[in-house]
Enzyme design. Structure first.
Site, PDB file in Angstrom:
ATOM      1  N   ASP A 138     171.805  44.039  37.543  1.00  0.00           N
ATOM      2  CA  ASP A 138     171.099  42.808  37.208  1.00  0.00           C
ATOM      3  C   ASP A 138     170.196  42.744  35.862  1.00  0.00           C
ATOM      4  OD1 ASP A 138     171.182  39.824  37.287  1.00  0.00           O
ATOM      5  OD2 ASP A 138     172.290  40.348  39.143  1.00  0.00           O
ATOM      6  N   ASP A 147     155.911  38.245  46.807  1.00  0.00           N
ATOM      7  CA  ASP A 147     156.694  38.381  47.829  1.00  0.00           C
ATOM      8  C   ASP A 147     158.478  39.373  47.535  1.00  0.00           C
ATOM      9  OD1 ASP A 147     157.801  37.433  50.327  1.00  0.00           O
ATOM     10  OD2 ASP A 147     158.494  35.565  49.665  1.00  0.00           O
ATOM     11  N   HIS A 172     166.691  35.645  36.915  1.00  0.00           N
ATOM     12  CA  HIS A 172     168.660  36.315  37.703  1.00  0.00           C
ATOM     13  C   HIS A 172     167.892  37.434  38.649  1.00  0.00           C
ATOM     14  CE1 HIS A 172     172.598  37.232  38.166  1.00  0.00           C
ATOM     15  NE2 HIS A 172     172.970  35.802  38.016  1.00  0.00           N
ATOM     16  N   LEU A 183     159.809  39.591  50.987  1.00  0.00           N
ATOM     17  CA  LEU A 183     159.081  40.219  52.121  1.00  0.00           C
ATOM     18  C   LEU A 183     159.320  39.465  53.298  1.00  0.00           C
ATOM     19  CD1 LEU A 183     157.089  42.335  49.853  1.00  0.00           C
ATOM     20  CD2 LEU A 183     158.761  43.364  51.019  1.00  0.00           C
ATOM     21  N   ASN A 186     154.621  38.023  55.665  1.00  0.00           N
ATOM     22  CA  ASN A 186     153.401  37.830  54.532  1.00  0.00           C
ATOM     23  C   ASN A 186     152.685  36.175  54.615  1.00  0.00           C
ATOM     24  OD1 ASN A 186     155.598  37.109  53.090  1.00  0.00           O
ATOM     25  ND2 ASN A 186     155.196  38.319  51.608  1.00  0.00           N
ATOM     26  N   VAL A 190     159.539  33.265  50.827  1.00  0.00           N
ATOM     27  CA  VAL A 190     160.909  33.177  51.187  1.00  0.00           C
ATOM     28  C   VAL A 190     161.087  34.532  52.276  1.00  0.00           C
ATOM     29  CG1 VAL A 190     161.631  31.796  50.146  1.00  0.00           C
ATOM     30  CG2 VAL A 190     161.876  34.072  49.664  1.00  0.00           C
ATOM     31  N   ASN A 267     182.416  31.419  38.488  1.00  0.00           N
ATOM     32  CA  ASN A 267     181.505  29.790  39.005  1.00  0.00           C
ATOM     33  C   ASN A 267     182.400  28.862  37.913  1.00  0.00           C
ATOM     34  OD1 ASN A 267     180.217  31.133  40.860  1.00  0.00           O
ATOM     35  ND2 ASN A 267     177.850  31.296  39.165  1.00  0.00           N
ATOM     36  N   ALA A 277     185.149  41.933  39.971  1.00  0.00           N
ATOM     37  CA  ALA A 277     185.089  41.033  42.085  1.00  0.00           C
ATOM     38  C   ALA A 277     186.713  41.440  41.891  1.00  0.00           C
ATOM     39  CB  ALA A 277     184.030  39.713  41.768  1.00  0.00           C
ATOM     40  N   TYR A 279     188.325  43.495  41.557  1.00  0.00           N
ATOM     41  CA  TYR A 279     189.779  45.093  41.286  1.00  0.00           C
ATOM     42  C   TYR A 279     189.251  44.737  43.223  1.00  0.00           C
ATOM     43  CZ  TYR A 279     188.267  45.871  36.755  1.00  0.00           C
ATOM     44  OH  TYR A 279     187.847  45.967  35.040  1.00  0.00           O
ATOM     45  N   VAL A 282     186.720  45.683  45.000  1.00  0.00           N
ATOM     46  CA  VAL A 282     185.143  45.754  45.188  1.00  0.00           C
ATOM     47  C   VAL A 282     185.487  44.769  45.828  1.00  0.00           C
ATOM     48  CG1 VAL A 282     183.501  44.334  43.938  1.00  0.00           C
ATOM     49  CG2 VAL A 282     184.931  46.196  42.937  1.00  0.00           C
ATOM     50  N   SER A 329     176.800  34.379  41.963  1.00  0.00           N
ATOM     51  CA  SER A 329     175.752  34.965  42.496  1.00  0.00           C
ATOM     52  C   SER A 329     175.128  35.051  43.072  1.00  0.00           C
ATOM     53  CB  SER A 329     174.550  34.682  40.812  1.00  0.00           C
ATOM     54  OG  SER A 329     175.549  34.940  39.537  1.00  0.00           O
TER      55      SER A 329
END
Length: 603
Positions: A138, A147, A172, A183, A186, A190, A267, A277, A279, A282, A329
């Site tokens: 990415d 976090d 991204h 995490l 803590n 999130v 999208n 995606a 193939y 995948v 994504s």
């Protein structure tokens, strides 16, 4: 001219950026034989060479003024920017297996996330995930985020082209990583699918801090980095139009060597196939909203395998912040995270067994069974965990879906006779031809109607391709035209290419004048009997450029024939007779058909 571009949208829209057919590659400058500086139109290509032929092919690329980009030695491949005019000669080099355009890959982008409970992640412990490793390809990773895990991390980048892997100016990649492993416990922000700080991550920064596009060849290199780092799961919240043999081979090899690859379905909200995606090896992930309904932006096609939350998903972004993004994504890391989570409890299971179990236990949505919106359903961690408790091979092996069939047509075209109702998935095509007589003028090929985006290529005498043609029309819709004011005599070949999934499209070829030879009629007849009294019909006979004016039947040797259609005849006895029909069109052309006709004996 059709100019295709795709840009990463602003931070609130993260998902798929549309594919690029004509993304600009700077021309190659050289000096011609007269000493003049010239610019050659160029494109980036993947060149697959035969074993031990790297130097010979490299020398050939240099001779044709190519610019080497990279070498993928494990797969016997070179990547280079080449003059388009020289590609055909390279394809015919004895040491070259194939040459293909190196298609772009983009960070998926579109809007805002949530969904950890929807995929049942809290119901399965992530204490064992140290035996897995998720590779995130990415825009990088904000290692300083409070976090996000700061240990159990490794990474690669593409040097100055992207910047360090442990930074993320775009956000991204950090958002995606947070969905996988933010995490827990803590009191910050999130939690991810695997919140216990046990899951090792490997980050490959393939995009720069602007989220700009990259190429399939870079994705191949990134996948190799993942494999070399020991990844078991690869997350790719990215994609683009156009398949690549080289890229597909890389993912097939990864799957065979113990890696499950997961990628965003795209999208654009249409039925186009996005790669990697789409193939077979995948997992293609579509997106749903908080009500578990299909996201309107999520691409839908026969390759979508699983679905996951993708609308308004909250996760980690640079500067110790959190943002809501939407897109496939965001759905993809839910599936990648669940894959590692479930697999960690059953590490002896194979990639095929894990993938099949995720498919068999997905929460079915939409039409019963597999459908184009949700695939097999929303991924469910606890259900998969429970099924695997009965054995790795409990689930039936997942079936790779077959692409839907295109409507078929006779390839021959006639003046003014349209081919109606063409349809195709992205990358599919039709080929037609028309014979143009001497003296003809104003030859026109007109394509229109329907939805989607199909492009038109036409050549005289030879089959056109997307890079070799006499005329190309590639508007953003299906309204395409190729015109030849003074056409050559002979055959024109037509190539209709599906740039994006299209349907209900028509094409017609017309020309003026010319010494058009008369086309003979087409003779088709049949008969039936009641006892010795028989009826004969030729209603299925036709004339492609006129009308049939007479039908003449001969039922028995030595017996006068009869005109007319339909017709009747009483035979003297049961048996086999040689029946002849001669038809004639309005230009005098005849067509004869003689066949054995059986008059059955009375029952």
């Amino acid at each position: 001219m059709k100019l295709r571009t795709a840009l990463l949208t602003t931070a609130m829209l993260c998902g798929f950026a549309t594919s690029a057919q004509a993304q600009f590659v700077p021309p190659i400058e050289t000096i011609d034989n007269d000493g003049n500086r010239v610019q050659l139109e160029a494109e980036q290509y993947i060149i697959k060479y035969r074993s031990k032929a790297k130097m010979a092919v490299s020398d050939q690329i240099g001779e044709m003024h190519g610019l080497m980009d990279k070498s993928i030695d494990d797969l016997d491949m070179l990547v280079a920017v080449l003059p388009k005019s020289e590609v055909m000669s390279l394809k015919h080099h004895p040491d070259v297996e194939y040459v293909e355009v190196d298609p772009r890959r983009y960070p998926m982008a579109e809007e805002v996330p949530y969904g950890i409970t929807m995929v049942e992640a809290p119901l399965v412990s992530d204490a064992n995930t140290g035996n897995q490793k998720v590779c995130v390809i990415d825009t990088g990773y904000e290692i300083s985020h409070i976090d996000l895990p700061a240990s159990n991390l490794t990474g690669n980048d593409f040097g100055t082209a992207t910047g360090p892997w442990n930074t993320d100016g775009d956000g991204h990649g950090s958002h995606v990583a947070g969905t996988i492993a933010a995490l827990g416990g803590n009191n910050e922000g999130v939690v991810g699918v695997n919140p216990g700080n046990n899951l090792p991550l490997h980050i490959v920064k393939i995009f720069n801090d602007n989220g700009d596009w990259t190429n399939a060849s870079d994705l191949i290199v990134a996948l190799n980095h993942c494999a070399n780092a020991g990844a078991t799961v690869v997350n790719m919240s990215l994609g683009g139009g156009g398949s690549s043999n080289a890229e597909e081979t890389a993912f097939n090899n990864a799957y065979a060597n113990g890696i499950i690859s997961v990628a965003a379905a795209g999208n654009d909200g249409n039925g186009d196939l996005s790669y990697p995606a789409s193939y077979d090896n995948v997992i293609s992930v579509g997106a749903v909203n908080s009500a578990a309904n299909h996201g309107s932006y999520s691409q839908f096609n026969y390759q979508v395998e699983l679905a996951a939350p993708g609308t308004s998903v909250k996760s980690t972004t640079p500067g110790n912040t959190y943002s809501n993004y939407t897109g496939t994504s965001m759905a993809t890391p839910h599936v990648a995270g669940v894959t590692a989570l479930v697999w960690s409890h059953y590490p002896s299971c194979t990639p095929v067994q894990i993938r099949s179990t995720l498919a068999a236990t997905a929460l079915d949505r939409g039409d019963p069974g597999r459908d184009i919106l949700y695939g097999l359903g929303i991924v469910q961690a606890k259900a998969a965990f429970d099924m695997l408790a009965s054995g790795c091979d409990t689930a039936p092996e997942i079936e790779i879906p077959e692409p839907p069939q295109q409507p078929t047509f006779d390839p021959e075209m006639f003046d003014g006779v349209p081919k109606q109702g063409m349809a195709g998935l992205s990358g599919q095509f039709y080929r037609f031809y028309i014979d143009v007589p001497s003296g003809a003028t104003n030859l026109n090929f007109v394509m229109s109607g329907g939805s989607g985006d199909a492009d038109l290529y036409v050549s005289h005498d030879v089959l056109p391709t997307r890079s070799s043609f006499d005329c190309r029309s590639w508007e953003f819709d299906n309204n395409e035209t190729c015109t030849f004011a003074v056409p050559n005599t002979g055959r024109y070949h037509v190539y209709v290419y599906s740039y994006a999934t299209f349907e209900n499209v028509d094409i017609v070829a017309t020309f003026d004048g010319g010494n058009v030879p008369n086309q003979p009629p087409i003779n088709r007849w049949w008969g039936r009997c009641t006892g010795l009294d028989c009826e004969f019909f030729a209603n299925q006979s036709s004339d492609p450029d006129g009308t049939i004016v007479s039908y003449f039947w001969k039922f028995e040797s030595g017996v006068p024939g009869k005109f007319g259609n339909p017709n009747t005849y009483t035979f003297p006895a049961p048996g086999t007779y040689r029946v002849l029909l001669t038809i004639k069109d309005d230009d005098g052309a005849k067509a004869k058909k003689r066949r054995n006709f059986v008059v059955p004996a009375p029952q």
